[in-house]
Design a protein around this motif. Structure first.
Motif, PDB file in Angstrom:
ATOM      1  N   GLU A  16      12.429  11.773  18.406  1.00  0.00           N
ATOM      2  CA  GLU A  16      13.564  11.557  19.297  1.00  0.00           C
ATOM      3  C   GLU A  16      13.001  10.871  20.537  1.00  0.00           C
ATOM      4  O   GLU A  16      11.872  11.139  20.941  1.00  0.00           O
ATOM      5  CB  GLU A  16      14.201  12.882  19.692  1.00  0.00           C
ATOM      6  CG  GLU A  16      14.959  13.539  18.562  1.00  0.00           C
ATOM      7  CD  GLU A  16      15.723  14.761  19.029  1.00  0.00           C
ATOM      8  OE1 GLU A  16      16.575  14.619  19.938  1.00  0.00           O
ATOM      9  OE2 GLU A  16      15.460  15.836  18.484  1.00  0.00           O
ATOM     10  N   ALA A  17      13.771   9.993  21.147  1.00  0.00           N
ATOM     11  CA  ALA A  17      13.341   9.249  22.340  1.00  0.00           C
ATOM     12  C   ALA A  17      11.958   8.631  22.123  1.00  0.00           C
ATOM     13  O   ALA A  17      11.021   8.882  22.871  1.00  0.00           O
ATOM     14  CB  ALA A  17      13.345  10.157  23.567  1.00  0.00           C
ATOM     15  N   ALA A  53      10.848   5.378  26.247  1.00  0.00           N
ATOM     16  CA  ALA A  53      12.208   5.693  25.823  1.00  0.00           C
ATOM     17  C   ALA A  53      13.186   5.268  26.904  1.00  0.00           C
ATOM     18  O   ALA A  53      12.869   5.307  28.085  1.00  0.00           O
ATOM     19  CB  ALA A  53      12.327   7.192  25.554  1.00  0.00           C
ATOM     20  N   GLY A  55      15.793   2.414  20.080  1.00  0.00           N
ATOM     21  CA  GLY A  55      16.978   3.220  20.329  1.00  0.00           C
ATOM     22  C   GLY A  55      16.622   4.671  20.621  1.00  0.00           C
ATOM     23  O   GLY A  55      15.582   4.969  21.202  1.00  0.00           O
ATOM     24  N   THR A  56      17.478   5.567  20.184  1.00  0.00           N
ATOM     25  CA  THR A  56      17.358   6.980  20.554  1.00  0.00           C
ATOM     26  C   THR A  56      16.528   7.823  19.597  1.00  0.00           C
ATOM     27  O   THR A  56      16.053   8.884  19.973  1.00  0.00           O
ATOM     28  CB  THR A  56      18.760   7.611  20.661  1.00  0.00           C
ATOM     29  OG1 THR A  56      19.412   7.495  19.383  1.00  0.00           O
ATOM     30  CG2 THR A  56      19.586   6.935  21.742  1.00  0.00           C
ATOM     31  N   HIS A  57      16.374   7.366  18.343  1.00  0.00           N
ATOM     32  CA  HIS A  57      15.652   8.133  17.324  1.00  0.00           C
ATOM     33  C   HIS A  57      14.923   7.165  16.390  1.00  0.00           C
ATOM     34  O   HIS A  57      15.410   6.057  16.153  1.00  0.00           O
ATOM     35  CB  HIS A  57      16.604   8.958  16.467  1.00  0.00           C
ATOM     36  CG  HIS A  57      17.379   9.979  17.218  1.00  0.00           C
ATOM     37  ND1 HIS A  57      18.447   9.666  18.022  1.00  0.00           N
ATOM     38  CD2 HIS A  57      17.256  11.327  17.272  1.00  0.00           C
ATOM     39  CE1 HIS A  57      18.944  10.769  18.544  1.00  0.00           C
ATOM     40  NE2 HIS A  57      18.239  11.795  18.112  1.00  0.00           N
ATOM     41  N   HIS A  60      19.932  -0.098  20.851  1.00  0.00           N
ATOM     42  CA  HIS A  60      20.883  -0.169  21.956  1.00  0.00           C
ATOM     43  C   HIS A  60      21.693  -1.458  21.888  1.00  0.00           C
ATOM     44  O   HIS A  60      22.735  -1.564  22.517  1.00  0.00           O
ATOM     45  CB  HIS A  60      20.144  -0.090  23.298  1.00  0.00           C
ATOM     46  CG  HIS A  60      19.399   1.198  23.484  1.00  0.00           C
ATOM     47  ND1 HIS A  60      20.034   2.407  23.654  1.00  0.00           N
ATOM     48  CD2 HIS A  60      18.066   1.470  23.503  1.00  0.00           C
ATOM     49  CE1 HIS A  60      19.130   3.372  23.781  1.00  0.00           C
ATOM     50  NE2 HIS A  60      17.938   2.823  23.690  1.00  0.00           N
ATOM     51  N   ASN A  82      22.936   3.704  17.428  1.00  0.00           N
ATOM     52  CA  ASN A  82      22.346   4.948  17.938  1.00  0.00           C
ATOM     53  C   ASN A  82      23.116   6.177  17.481  1.00  0.00           C
ATOM     54  O   ASN A  82      22.508   7.199  17.151  1.00  0.00           O
ATOM     55  CB  ASN A  82      22.252   4.917  19.459  1.00  0.00           C
ATOM     56  CG  ASN A  82      21.048   4.139  19.935  1.00  0.00           C
ATOM     57  OD1 ASN A  82      20.013   4.082  19.280  1.00  0.00           O
ATOM     58  ND2 ASN A  82      21.181   3.527  21.102  1.00  0.00           N
ATOM     59  N   GLU A  83      24.450   6.105  17.455  1.00  0.00           N
ATOM     60  CA  GLU A  83      25.239   7.262  17.022  1.00  0.00           C
ATOM     61  C   GLU A  83      24.951   7.616  15.570  1.00  0.00           C
ATOM     62  O   GLU A  83      24.978   8.778  15.176  1.00  0.00           O
ATOM     63  CB  GLU A  83      26.754   6.996  17.161  1.00  0.00           C
ATOM     64  CG  GLU A  83      27.212   6.562  18.526  1.00  0.00           C
ATOM     65  CD  GLU A  83      27.015   5.061  18.765  1.00  0.00           C
ATOM     66  OE1 GLU A  83      27.413   4.228  17.924  1.00  0.00           O
ATOM     67  OE2 GLU A  83      26.441   4.731  19.812  1.00  0.00           O
ATOM     68  N   ALA A 106      21.440   9.103  15.139  1.00  0.00           N
ATOM     69  CA  ALA A 106      21.511  10.485  15.630  1.00  0.00           C
ATOM     70  C   ALA A 106      22.155  11.399  14.587  1.00  0.00           C
ATOM     71  O   ALA A 106      21.776  12.568  14.463  1.00  0.00           O
ATOM     72  CB  ALA A 106      22.297  10.548  16.943  1.00  0.00           C
TER      73      ALA A 106
END
Length: 170
Positions: A86-87, A109, A116-118, A133, A151-152, A155
Motif C-alpha cells: 500500500e502507498a 507515495a 498509484g495507491t497500491h 492517478h 486507484n479505486e 484498492a
C-alpha cells in the motif's frame, strides 16, 4: 466484418461491444490454487478469481486496465504475486532512466507516484499490477510494461489477492 464475427462465434470466442472477451481460469491454469489473475493485453482487462473458501465457491471480478505502450515492453506468460504494498514508492527502471535521464531516482507515495495507491509485485523484475492517478491511461496502451488499474479498483483487488496468486499475461 460479418464474416469475422461468424468465424469467432464458430471458434467459441465471444466479444462484447467494448472488446472484453469471456475468459475462464481453467483455460490458463491447472488449479485455482490461492487464486488466479489473467491480464488480457488485447481487451485491456484484468480477470481475477479468488480461491474457493469454506464459505462458498470462488468469486470473479473484472477490471479495466492500461497495458504496455508497445510490444517491446509487453511481457507475456506465467508469473505470480510475490509482494504487495500500500502507498508504494516508485523507482524508475534502468531502461526508463536511460530513455529519460530527467526522471527522479525515487518517487514517494502520493499523487505524483505512477504506481498509484497500491501495487502487486510480480516475480518478473520491474513488473507490477498497480493503480494510477492518471485515469486517462485506463483502456489504453500507456505503460512501460505494467498493468494499471484505477486507484479505486486496485484498492478493491488488493485485499482479495494473497501473495502466491498465480498470474498470466496474455
Amino acid at each position: 466484418m460479418a464474416q469475422e464475427i461468424d468465424a469467432q462465434e464458430r471458434e467459441g470466442v465471444r466479444h462484447n461491444i467494448s472488446s472484453f472477451r469471456t475468459v475462464n481460469w481453467r483455460e490458463h491454469f491447472d488449479t485455482l490454487g490461492k487464486g488466479a489473475i489473467v491480464a488480457d493485453t488485447v481487451s485491456r482487462a484484468l480477470h481475477f478469481w479468488s480461491a474457493e473458501h469454506e464459505t462458498g465457491p470462488e468469486s470473479y471480478k473484472l477490471y479495466p486496465t492500461s497495458v504496455p505502450i508497445s510490444e517491446e515492453l509487453t511481457r507475456r506468460g506465467y508469473t505470480s504475486v510475490i509482494r504487495k504494498r500500500e502507498a508504494p514508492t516508485w523507482t524508475p527502471t534502468p531502461s526508463m532512466r536511460e530513455r529519460d535521464p530527467s526522471l527522479p531516482k525515487v518517487v514517494p507515495a502520493g499523487p505524483l507516484n505512477p504506481l498509484g495507491t497500491h501495487a502487486l509485485y510480480l516475480s518478473w523484475q520491474y513488473y507490477r499490477i498497480h493503480g494510477t492517478h492518471d485515469t486517462r491511461k485506463i483502456g489504453r496502451r500507456a505503460s512501460d510494461g505494467c498493468i494499471g488499474l484505477y486507484n479505486e479498483m486496485i484498492a478493491d483487488l488488493y485485499p482479495r489477492v494473497p501473495v502466491g496468486t498465480q498470474v498470466r499475461l496474455i
